[in-house]
Scaffold this active site. Structure first.
Site, PDB file in Angstrom:
ATOM      1  CE  LYS A   9      -4.249  -1.898   1.929  1.00  0.00           C
ATOM      2  NZ  LYS A   9      -5.234  -1.864   3.019  1.00  0.00           N
ATOM      3  CE  LYS A  68      -7.559  -8.023  -1.754  1.00  0.00           C
ATOM      4  NZ  LYS A  68      -7.784  -8.193  -0.313  1.00  0.00           N
ATOM      5  CE  LYS A 116     -17.039   0.095  -3.882  1.00  0.00           C
ATOM      6  NZ  LYS A 116     -18.347  -0.487  -4.062  1.00  0.00           N
TER       7      LYS A 116
END
Length: 329
Positions: A114, A195, A198
């Site tokens: 991230k 995966k 969103k």
């Protein structure tokens, strides 16, 4: 003897997607029937680890709550609450952070992954949110935590922190155990090696549970597969088709073997439409209920506030004892 208590949370990113539903929310609905003490939290504090506009965060909290309720989570059978309404989460996170070494946090894969979206700098919140996750769980002396495979390392951190606290201050926290999801991880429809997410910039990659039938059909029609027309299950060799099989099995409540039997004789183009139809049927009543709930904002706010009051009642005596143990009182 510790009370059997389940804790889980979901970040408010708006209406959840297919992967959220199959990997977590569907499990929540089942677990509230099995256990007498269940807490589900809308993790608004965690959502600040990535940049969010305040107005969007407010709306996302309501939309996520509406979706969770529409999927069958019942506030009469569990506590559904907003994390930031129970300040003890943050207070306990500070205490637990003082027992956690930085190198351990730097090794966690989510930090490495991230921080690249934050120009390789990364905030303190992004580094330490796994400690807040540990506090979320331990504040209620939770004994079981539903987790996907990408969160197992974070639960292991919470287990280690509980044991460190117990070693320093005496036996206090139960060491929480994982409830591993049996659903295969749902992959992106455009890149079956990643995966479903969103935040995927490709709009056709992610199926949201409030998508219209036309949107669902389009996304599955455009799903990446391969040049072999037969429907088989081989996640390593044929990830795209295997992802469709996993989705079909999970949505229809069937085994992989049963799904393959149904798909015998179909080519992948026709099979995509079979999977799309299964998803449409599964989500049609949920989609209608989400719309209805979104029109009643005051009800959604009340559900979260009532849940938070009950969560505080559980947390207060536990946190008071923690304060005494560490020497605050």
């Amino acid at each position: 003897m510790a009370v059997d208590r389940i804790f889980s949370g979901i970040q408010p990113t708006g209406t959840p997607h297919l992967g959220n539903y199959l990997g977590a929310i569907q499990n929540w609905v089942n677990l509230q029937e099995e256990c007498g003490s269940v807490l589900y939290s809308i993790m608004d504090m965690h959502s600040l680890t990535m940049p969010r506009e305040p107005a969007l965060l407010r709306q996302n909290i309501l939309d996520t709550t509406a979706a969770v309720l529409a999927c069958g989570v019942d506030p009469k059978k569990c506590l559904l609450f907003r994390q930031s309404l129970v300040p003890e989460h943050a207070e306990l996170a500070w205490i637990l952070g003082c027992l956690t070494n930085v190198p351990r946090l730097l090794r966690l894969p989510q930090w490495k992954m991230k921080r690249t979206s934050q120009n390789n700098e990364g905030t303190v919140g992004l580094l330490t949110y796994p400690v807040l996750q540990a506090a979320d769980i331990l504040l209620y002396k939770s004994t079981r935590v539903p987790v996907g495979e990408d969160q197992v390392l974070h639960l292991e951190l919470a287990q280690d922190i509980a044991q460190q606290f117990n070693k320093k201050y005496g036996e206090f926290f139960p060491v929480p155990k994982a409830i591993l999801s049996t659903t295969k991880k749902i992959k992106s429809l455009r890149d079956p090696t990643a995966k479903m997410s969103k935040s995927d910039p490709q709009k056709l990659a992610t199926v949201n549970i409030a998508d219209s039938p036309d949107e669902i059909v389009l996304k599955f029609r455009k799903a990446v597969t391969d040049f072999t027309s037969e429907v088989t299950y081989d996640p390593d060799g044929r990830p795209g088709v295997s992802n469709l099989v996993s989705i079909h099995a999970a949505v229809a409540g069937l085994s992989i073997k049963e799904v393959l039997h149904q798909a015998a004789g179909l080519d992948t183009a026709r099979y995509k439409m079979v999977v799309a139809e299964s998803v449409i049927q599964k989500f049609a009543p949920i989609r209608n209920e989400i719309k209805k709930l979104q029109e009643d904002t005051s009800h959604l706010i009340k559900v979260l506030e009532d849940g938070a009051e009950k969560a505080k009642e559980l947390a207060a005596p536990i946190y008071q004892e923690i304060r005494r143990l560490v020497g605050f009182q």
